[in-house]
Design a protein around this motif. Structure first.
Motif, PDB file in Angstrom:
ATOM      1  N   ARG A  31       0.830  -1.214   0.000  1.00  0.00           N
ATOM      2  CA  ARG A  31       0.000   0.000   0.000  1.00  0.00           C
ATOM      3  C   ARG A  31       0.861   1.258   0.000  1.00  0.00           C
ATOM      4  O   ARG A  31       0.607   2.205  -0.756  1.00  0.00           O
ATOM      5  CB  ARG A  31      -0.922  -0.006   1.230  1.00  0.00           C
ATOM      6  CG  ARG A  31      -1.863   1.193   1.288  1.00  0.00           C
ATOM      7  CD  ARG A  31      -2.798   1.071   2.488  1.00  0.00           C
ATOM      8  NE  ARG A  31      -2.067   1.174   3.734  1.00  0.00           N
ATOM      9  CZ  ARG A  31      -1.773   2.325   4.355  1.00  0.00           C
ATOM     10  NH1 ARG A  31      -2.163   3.471   3.817  1.00  0.00           N
ATOM     11  NH2 ARG A  31      -1.111   2.334   5.487  1.00  0.00           N
ATOM     12  N   TRP A  32       1.896   1.284   0.833  1.00  0.00           N
ATOM     13  CA  TRP A  32       2.774   2.453   0.881  1.00  0.00           C
ATOM     14  C   TRP A  32       3.532   2.635  -0.435  1.00  0.00           C
ATOM     15  O   TRP A  32       3.762   3.761  -0.890  1.00  0.00           O
ATOM     16  CB  TRP A  32       3.749   2.340   2.044  1.00  0.00           C
ATOM     17  CG  TRP A  32       3.149   2.719   3.357  1.00  0.00           C
ATOM     18  CD1 TRP A  32       2.717   1.887   4.344  1.00  0.00           C
ATOM     19  CD2 TRP A  32       2.892   4.049   3.828  1.00  0.00           C
ATOM     20  NE1 TRP A  32       2.205   2.607   5.399  1.00  0.00           N
ATOM     21  CE2 TRP A  32       2.302   3.927   5.117  1.00  0.00           C
ATOM     22  CE3 TRP A  32       3.096   5.320   3.303  1.00  0.00           C
ATOM     23  CZ2 TRP A  32       1.925   5.042   5.869  1.00  0.00           C
ATOM     24  CZ3 TRP A  32       2.715   6.429   4.044  1.00  0.00           C
ATOM     25  CH2 TRP A  32       2.143   6.284   5.310  1.00  0.00           C
ATOM     26  N   LEU A  82       1.122   4.230  -2.848  1.00  0.00           N
ATOM     27  CA  LEU A  82       0.957   5.653  -2.530  1.00  0.00           C
ATOM     28  C   LEU A  82       2.146   6.464  -3.021  1.00  0.00           C
ATOM     29  O   LEU A  82       1.982   7.556  -3.582  1.00  0.00           O
ATOM     30  CB  LEU A  82       0.779   5.836  -1.014  1.00  0.00           C
ATOM     31  CG  LEU A  82      -0.533   5.344  -0.405  1.00  0.00           C
ATOM     32  CD1 LEU A  82      -0.497   5.478   1.120  1.00  0.00           C
ATOM     33  CD2 LEU A  82      -1.722   6.120  -0.967  1.00  0.00           C
ATOM     34  N   LEU A 142       1.371   9.177  -5.805  1.00  0.00           N
ATOM     35  CA  LEU A 142       1.326  10.549  -5.285  1.00  0.00           C
ATOM     36  C   LEU A 142       2.621  11.315  -5.516  1.00  0.00           C
ATOM     37  O   LEU A 142       2.618  12.550  -5.505  1.00  0.00           O
ATOM     38  CB  LEU A 142       0.979  10.529  -3.797  1.00  0.00           C
ATOM     39  CG  LEU A 142      -0.370   9.894  -3.444  1.00  0.00           C
ATOM     40  CD1 LEU A 142      -0.608   9.954  -1.936  1.00  0.00           C
ATOM     41  CD2 LEU A 142      -1.510  10.566  -4.187  1.00  0.00           C
ATOM     42  N   THR A 158       3.349  -0.007 -10.914  1.00  0.00           N
ATOM     43  CA  THR A 158       2.213   0.652 -10.261  1.00  0.00           C
ATOM     44  C   THR A 158       0.914  -0.109 -10.535  1.00  0.00           C
ATOM     45  O   THR A 158       0.158  -0.421  -9.612  1.00  0.00           O
ATOM     46  CB  THR A 158       2.067   2.100 -10.760  1.00  0.00           C
ATOM     47  OG1 THR A 158       3.292   2.810 -10.551  1.00  0.00           O
ATOM     48  CG2 THR A 158       0.937   2.808 -10.019  1.00  0.00           C
ATOM     49  N   VAL A 173      -6.965   0.562  -1.753  1.00  0.00           N
ATOM     50  CA  VAL A 173      -5.874   1.367  -1.177  1.00  0.00           C
ATOM     51  C   VAL A 173      -6.449   2.587  -0.467  1.00  0.00           C
ATOM     52  O   VAL A 173      -6.075   2.905   0.673  1.00  0.00           O
ATOM     53  CB  VAL A 173      -4.888   1.815  -2.283  1.00  0.00           C
ATOM     54  CG1 VAL A 173      -3.798   2.716  -1.691  1.00  0.00           C
ATOM     55  CG2 VAL A 173      -4.277   0.614  -2.975  1.00  0.00           C
ATOM     56  N   VAL A 174      -7.374   3.266  -1.129  1.00  0.00           N
ATOM     57  CA  VAL A 174      -7.978   4.482  -0.578  1.00  0.00           C
ATOM     58  C   VAL A 174      -8.699   4.194   0.735  1.00  0.00           C
ATOM     59  O   VAL A 174      -8.594   4.965   1.700  1.00  0.00           O
ATOM     60  CB  VAL A 174      -8.948   5.100  -1.609  1.00  0.00           C
ATOM     61  CG1 VAL A 174      -9.830   6.153  -0.964  1.00  0.00           C
ATOM     62  CG2 VAL A 174      -8.173   5.719  -2.769  1.00  0.00           C
ATOM     63  N   THR A 176      -6.360   4.096   3.668  1.00  0.00           N
ATOM     64  CA  THR A 176      -5.450   5.240   3.779  1.00  0.00           C
ATOM     65  C   THR A 176      -6.169   6.384   4.476  1.00  0.00           C
ATOM     66  O   THR A 176      -7.282   6.739   4.102  1.00  0.00           O
ATOM     67  CB  THR A 176      -4.981   5.691   2.383  1.00  0.00           C
ATOM     68  OG1 THR A 176      -4.272   4.626   1.749  1.00  0.00           O
ATOM     69  CG2 THR A 176      -4.062   6.904   2.477  1.00  0.00           C
ATOM     70  N   ASP A 215      -1.622   9.406   6.564  1.00  0.00           N
ATOM     71  CA  ASP A 215      -0.829   8.673   5.570  1.00  0.00           C
ATOM     72  C   ASP A 215      -0.611   9.527   4.329  1.00  0.00           C
ATOM     73  O   ASP A 215       0.505   9.639   3.809  1.00  0.00           O
ATOM     74  CB  ASP A 215      -1.538   7.378   5.170  1.00  0.00           C
ATOM     75  CG  ASP A 215      -1.669   6.389   6.310  1.00  0.00           C
ATOM     76  OD1 ASP A 215      -0.917   6.524   7.300  1.00  0.00           O
ATOM     77  OD2 ASP A 215      -2.525   5.492   6.221  1.00  0.00           O
ATOM     78  N   LEU A 216      -1.714  10.112   3.862  1.00  0.00           N
ATOM     79  CA  LEU A 216      -1.650  10.940   2.667  1.00  0.00           C
ATOM     80  C   LEU A 216      -0.716  12.126   2.878  1.00  0.00           C
ATOM     81  O   LEU A 216       0.117  12.459   2.018  1.00  0.00           O
ATOM     82  CB  LEU A 216      -3.062  11.437   2.330  1.00  0.00           C
ATOM     83  CG  LEU A 216      -3.427  11.632   0.859  1.00  0.00           C
ATOM     84  CD1 LEU A 216      -3.289  10.315   0.097  1.00  0.00           C
ATOM     85  CD2 LEU A 216      -4.848  12.143   0.744  1.00  0.00           C
ATOM     86  N   VAL A 231       3.124  11.242   2.822  1.00  0.00           N
ATOM     87  CA  VAL A 231       3.655  11.041   1.469  1.00  0.00           C
ATOM     88  C   VAL A 231       3.778  12.380   0.735  1.00  0.00           C
ATOM     89  O   VAL A 231       4.789  12.656   0.070  1.00  0.00           O
ATOM     90  CB  VAL A 231       2.762  10.080   0.660  1.00  0.00           C
ATOM     91  CG1 VAL A 231       3.289   9.930  -0.765  1.00  0.00           C
ATOM     92  CG2 VAL A 231       2.706   8.715   1.330  1.00  0.00           C
ATOM     93  N   PHE A 281     -10.220   9.509  -2.913  1.00  0.00           N
ATOM     94  CA  PHE A 281     -10.012   9.586  -1.463  1.00  0.00           C
ATOM     95  C   PHE A 281     -11.118  10.414  -0.807  1.00  0.00           C
ATOM     96  O   PHE A 281     -11.689  10.010   0.209  1.00  0.00           O
ATOM     97  CB  PHE A 281      -8.639  10.204  -1.179  1.00  0.00           C
ATOM     98  CG  PHE A 281      -8.341  10.394   0.279  1.00  0.00           C
ATOM     99  CD1 PHE A 281      -7.892   9.337   1.056  1.00  0.00           C
ATOM    100  CD2 PHE A 281      -8.503  11.638   0.887  1.00  0.00           C
ATOM    101  CE1 PHE A 281      -7.618   9.505   2.406  1.00  0.00           C
ATOM    102  CE2 PHE A 281      -8.240  11.820   2.224  1.00  0.00           C
ATOM    103  CZ  PHE A 281      -7.793  10.749   2.997  1.00  0.00           C
TER     104      PHE A 281
END
Length: 380
Positions: free
Chosen positions: A5-6, A9, A13, A36, A97-98, A101, A105-106, A109, A357
């Motif tokens: 997941r990370w 992201l 992102l 990806t 994933v969203v 998160t 977390d967002l 990043v 998100f």
């Protein structure tokens, strides 16, 4: 799975595939792009429990890519297929994933992305000199300073409402400085709008203007040590003098760009002109730089109306929860306005991922409303 997941992201992102493509080469760029999509598929199939798909974004993708084939050029076939598959993987698999998160977390990043913009502007100002239009304008991992400005705005919006004082102040400082180093007029306008809205909600948020002012003073103070775009920086300086350089500020605006492409939109308003017809270098420009007009001009009125309806829904949903979760309104305003100045919605995925998100958070807040209070549950 958390590491996966990370990684997703970071790739999405921080726009690492594009960064690798430009700075290292097509091999690593393509590999990271396929990685990806591959990681999104892996996470979607193995993450448990499953969540509902984000149907509006899937429908948007299907509508846009279907209608944009009606006046399709065969030379775009390979690019079209790749773009369609990548976008559909993001909107169909990205929900898992969203859903896992959170804001923090967002923000973490995006802070890395903001730092890359600052490092580019301060330490490596000569990077990307091949792009004459961005010389002296920082962009970090994002290559394009206007795009980097949007990233900084999303990070700033999340920072503004963060419950952690450390993250709030760190984010506000980093994203204000990073955004200003892009020398993006769009960044400045939207940054002011977000701070005005935040100040209406709470006078404490007036500190945002103080943070921005401090960053402007810092840049003006150390400008002799920075290699900033002379024309853009002079225009920024003029805002604090009696001789504002209105000619530079209004030169080659997005409205001028839209005006060049609007006749093309009206040539095929029902079914569109076809995929990629408004994103090339027609009319002596570099594309339409407007997601809404691009969707209308390439795929026709139906996908355009659906896109407008989707973001109208998101704005209304965020307004409903503005008192408790103002950050989502800030973020969706940033995305909705930034879409007026870019046309990479179906290619770079940052805007659609952030929109997903916000969509997920609105849906979560609605679920919480429908749940009975603890007292009622206990009594039953």
């Amino acid at each position: 799975m958390n590491y996966v997941r990370w990684a997703i992201l970071a790739l999405l992102l921080l726009q690492l595939p594009g960064f690798f493509l430009f700075n290292i080469g097509p091999s690593l760029g393509s590999l990271s792009s396929y990685l990806t999509s591959g990681l999104l598929l892996v996470y979607f199939f193995f993450a448990q429990p499953k969540h509902r798909l984000f149907i509006p974004f899937i429908v948007l993708g299907i509508l846009f890519f279907t209608f944009s084939t009606f006046n399709f050029s065969s030379e775009d076939e390979t690019e079209f297929i790749k773009s369609f598959l990548r976008f559909m993987i993001v909107v169909a698999c990205g929900n898992e994933v969203v859903q896992r998160t959170n804001n923090r977390d967002l923000l973490v990043v995006l802070i890395v992305g903001g730092l890359s913009i600052i490092i580019h502007g301060v330490v490596f100002p000569d990077a990307y000199t091949e792009f004459s239009t961005v010389t002296g304008r920082a962009s970090g991992f994002y290559l394009n300073p206007n795009y980097a400005g949007t990233v900084a705005l999303v990070g700033y919006s999340l920072s503004l409402a963060s419950s952690s004082k450390r993250l709030r102040w760190t984010g506000m400082l980093i994203f204000s400085l990073a955004g200003l180093l892009t020398l993006s007029r769009t960044f400045i306008v939207i940054w002011v709008i977000i701070n005005l809205i935040a100040s209406v909600r709470s006078r404490k948020n007036l500190l945002g203007f103080a943070v921005g002012g401090a960053m402007v003073i810092l840049i003006l103070t150390v400008s002799t040590f920075l290699e900033l775009n002379t024309e853009r920086f002079s225009a920024l300086e003029s805002l604090f003098s009696n001789n504002v350089q209105t000619e530079t500020i209004t030169k080659d605006t997005r409205m001028d760009t839209w005006a060049k492409y609007t006749p093309k939109v009206w040539e095929a308003p029902i079914f569109g002109n076809g995929y990629n017809k408004l994103r090339g270098k027609q009319y002596g420009g570099s594309g339409i730089h407007n997601t809404y007009l691009m969707v209308w001009g390439e795929s026709g009125i139906l996908p355009f109306l659906f896109l407008m309806g989707l973001y109208f829904y998101l704005v209304l949903g965020c307004l409903k929860y503005f008192d408790t979760n103002p950050e989502y309104l800030y973020v969706i305003i940033v995305i909705a306005l930034a879409m007026l100045a870019s046309h990479g919605y179906f290619e770079s995925f940052f805007m659609v991922f952030i929109s997903m998100f916000v969509y997920a958070r609105i849906r979560d807040l609605k679920k919480q409303e429908l749940q009975p209070p603890p007292e009622a549950t206990a009594s039953t």
